[in-house]
Motif scaffolding. Structure first.
Motif, PDB file in Angstrom:
ATOM      1  N   GLU A   6       0.833  -1.198   0.000  1.00  0.00           N
ATOM      2  CA  GLU A   6       0.000   0.000   0.000  1.00  0.00           C
ATOM      3  C   GLU A   6       0.870   1.250   0.000  1.00  0.00           C
ATOM      4  O   GLU A   6       2.000   1.234   0.498  1.00  0.00           O
ATOM      5  CB  GLU A   6      -0.888   0.024   1.240  1.00  0.00           C
ATOM      6  N   CYS A  22      -2.906   0.207  -3.770  1.00  0.00           N
ATOM      7  CA  CYS A  22      -2.591  -1.106  -3.210  1.00  0.00           C
ATOM      8  C   CYS A  22      -2.335  -2.052  -4.384  1.00  0.00           C
ATOM      9  O   CYS A  22      -3.245  -2.309  -5.176  1.00  0.00           O
ATOM     10  CB  CYS A  22      -3.730  -1.608  -2.347  1.00  0.00           C
ATOM     11  N   TRP A  36     -11.086  -1.508   0.436  1.00  0.00           N
ATOM     12  CA  TRP A  36     -10.395  -0.761   1.482  1.00  0.00           C
ATOM     13  C   TRP A  36     -11.242  -0.757   2.747  1.00  0.00           C
ATOM     14  O   TRP A  36     -12.447  -0.502   2.687  1.00  0.00           O
ATOM     15  CB  TRP A  36     -10.147   0.677   1.042  1.00  0.00           C
ATOM     16  N   ARG A  38     -11.030   0.555   7.038  1.00  0.00           N
ATOM     17  CA  ARG A  38     -10.317   1.483   7.901  1.00  0.00           C
ATOM     18  C   ARG A  38     -10.645   1.189   9.358  1.00  0.00           C
ATOM     19  O   ARG A  38     -11.702   0.649   9.677  1.00  0.00           O
ATOM     20  CB  ARG A  38     -10.648   2.938   7.565  1.00  0.00           C
ATOM     21  N   ILE A  69     -13.465   4.396  -5.592  1.00  0.00           N
ATOM     22  CA  ILE A  69     -12.589   3.237  -5.700  1.00  0.00           C
ATOM     23  C   ILE A  69     -12.502   2.825  -7.163  1.00  0.00           C
ATOM     24  O   ILE A  69     -13.492   2.890  -7.897  1.00  0.00           O
ATOM     25  CB  ILE A  69     -13.092   2.070  -4.823  1.00  0.00           C
ATOM     26  N   LEU A  80      -7.906   4.225  -4.123  1.00  0.00           N
ATOM     27  CA  LEU A  80      -8.978   4.899  -3.413  1.00  0.00           C
ATOM     28  C   LEU A  80      -8.696   6.393  -3.461  1.00  0.00           C
ATOM     29  O   LEU A  80      -7.767   6.877  -2.805  1.00  0.00           O
ATOM     30  CB  LEU A  80      -9.073   4.424  -1.961  1.00  0.00           C
ATOM     31  N   TYR A  93      -5.917   2.838   7.076  1.00  0.00           N
ATOM     32  CA  TYR A  93      -6.631   2.270   5.933  1.00  0.00           C
ATOM     33  C   TYR A  93      -5.899   1.002   5.491  1.00  0.00           C
ATOM     34  O   TYR A  93      -4.685   1.017   5.258  1.00  0.00           O
ATOM     35  CB  TYR A  93      -6.711   3.279   4.800  1.00  0.00           C
ATOM     36  N   CYS A  95      -5.861  -2.387   2.905  1.00  0.00           N
ATOM     37  CA  CYS A  95      -6.300  -2.954   1.638  1.00  0.00           C
ATOM     38  C   CYS A  95      -6.639  -4.433   1.815  1.00  0.00           C
ATOM     39  O   CYS A  95      -5.964  -5.145   2.578  1.00  0.00           O
ATOM     40  CB  CYS A  95      -5.183  -2.788   0.616  1.00  0.00           C
TER      41      CYS A  95
END
Length: 120
Positions: A6, A22, A36, A38, A69, A80, A93, A95
């Motif tokens: 990432e 990513c 993604w 978070r 995205i 993203l 965040y 991936c």
């Protein structure tokens, strides 16, 4: 083995933008879903956005209209684009990529996470 790398996190002021990337590498036959997530301190991990092989997307209500995205199937990369960032977007965040390996086995891999911090 499928590895994810990432990039793109950082510190930005509220209203600013960041773009996360990513890239997946390894023994990949095909990729189905890319997404993604978070996680903010003291919060559970939540899905931010996902995209499947056909191009359909899904977004958390909190980011709809601000985040986009996308994926590059040749590069096995998911992006993203985050616009109009808010302090509440601050989180790590992560991936996630799911698919099939060269040995025709399913995989579901996670990245190491990248910090996004939005200052007010």
């Amino acid at each position: 083995q499928v590895q994810l790398v990432e990039s793109g996190g950082g510190l930005v002021q509220a209203g600013g933008s960041l773009r996360l990337s990513c890239s997946a590498s390894g023994s990949i036959f095909g990729i189905n879903n890319m997404g993604w997530y978070r996680q903010a301190p003291e919060n559970e991990r939540e899905l931010v956005a996902a995209i499947i092989s056909g191009g359909s997307t899904n977004y958390s209500d909190s980011v709809k209209g601000r985040f986009t995205i996308s994926r590059d199937n040749v590069k096995n990369t998911v992006y993203l684009q985050m616009n109009s960032l808010k302090p509440e977007d601050t989180a790590v965040y992560v991936c996630n990529v799911g698919g099939i390996t060269s040995w025709r086995r399913a995989f579901n891999s996670w990245g190491q996470g990248t910090q996004v911090t939005v200052s007010s």
